[in-house]
Scaffold this active site. Sequence first.
Site, PDB file in Angstrom:
ATOM      1  N   ASP A  35       0.555  -1.518  -0.473  1.00 37.02           N
ATOM      2  CA  ASP A  35      -0.574  -0.231  -0.014  1.00 37.02           C
ATOM      3  C   ASP A  35       0.999   0.978   0.078  1.00 37.02           C
ATOM      4  OD1 ASP A  35       1.046  -1.243   2.531  1.00 37.02           O
ATOM      5  OD2 ASP A  35      -0.554   0.824   3.252  1.00 37.02           O
TER       6      ASP A  35
ATOM      7  N   GLU B  79       0.240  -1.239   6.147  1.00 40.93           N
ATOM      8  CA  GLU B  79       0.773  -1.076   7.026  1.00 40.93           C
ATOM      9  C   GLU B  79       0.722   0.205   6.834  1.00 40.93           C
ATOM     10  OE1 GLU B  79       4.513   0.513   7.763  1.00 40.93           O
ATOM     11  OE2 GLU B  79       3.533   1.307   6.390  1.00 40.93           O
TER      12      GLU B  79
END
Length: 382
Positions: free
Chosen positions: A79, A143
């Site tokens: 991400d 994350e």
Amino acid sequence: MIDTRLFTHRLSQLIAQPSVSCTSPKLDMSNRGVVELLASWLKPLGFHIELMDVAEGKVNLIATLGSGPGGLVLSGHTDTVPCNPERWQQDPFALTERNNRYYGLGATDMKGFFPVVLAAIDGLGDELKKLRQPLIVLATSDEESSMNGARALAAAGRPKARYAVIGEPTNMKPIRMHKGIMMEAVRIQGLAGHSSDPSLGHNALDAMHEVLSELITFRRDLKAHYDNPGFAVNFPTLNLGHIHGGDNPNRICGHCELHFDLRPLPGMNIDELRGNLLQRLQPVADKFHTPLQLESLIEGIDAYEEPQQSELVALAEKLTGHKAESVAFATEAPLLQNLGMQTLVMGPGSIDQAHQPNEYIEINQIAPAVNIVRSLIRDLCF
């Protein structure tokens, strides 16, 4: 040698696949497209592919080559943070090569790590048939917001290996320590009333004033009692970041809210810190007859430390020529370390380029990073 065209193609494909992770549902996206791209590249190389669903649209990838009780995990998150395209000089979702740099959202934090890993694997060729311990490529979700991808792996007790390297941007310097992070809210419920008569209510701002004093005292106590010379800021920090209360000058403040973060050193327990905070703040609520809540804005991230004498630290120092250091930002390292692996943070790119417009990775960092990752595989899996 690195196949530059293939490296560029892979990085371009990853950046072209948006995968923003954000606490705001309006901005949050799935990472499935990135994970499926990685799977499509790793499967033809002989990796066993497993997709772990974490939440709606959120997926982890566990790609495993070989078997055995040890082995190496090469881990990265799929991400990115949100971006403001109008502040970029080029499309953040299209890889741009300029000034010996690759520009794009996630180029350094941290989609750029995956083509490095793939190039390292490509360079091993037929050597891969001689693996004695497993090589695992791990790709996680979220994350940048909740770390729920890594938390799901920790809850499942997977993956199992002896070593783990997380490719966060460190300029390929080995990192063996970072602080943890707690983000907390103090909410005080007062009683509104006409400001001309204080007895008509309970002023939440008055109570919050005392909460602030108590937190500042707590901050001084933390600095006085905890010290780790391995960090540039060698003590725990507590930052008062946001406050809002009341709605009008002539009205007793009926509600006040404060947000702060606390960054503990390795060895400090998050649950104990929160308990200590509650013990300090509850008397304020009692004194002002105002209900007080201490709530976590995010699930805390533990501080992390890999021992200096760790075999993995020694190998990384040998391969890079750099002594292992510490960083101020938090990573998934403590979650992987808790699975029983020696864990290190080390990857190409600079954290200084992360989370800002015109993010880039220096092209001259690519080849050294590939060589170091390939050496890690050879030393730890053969």
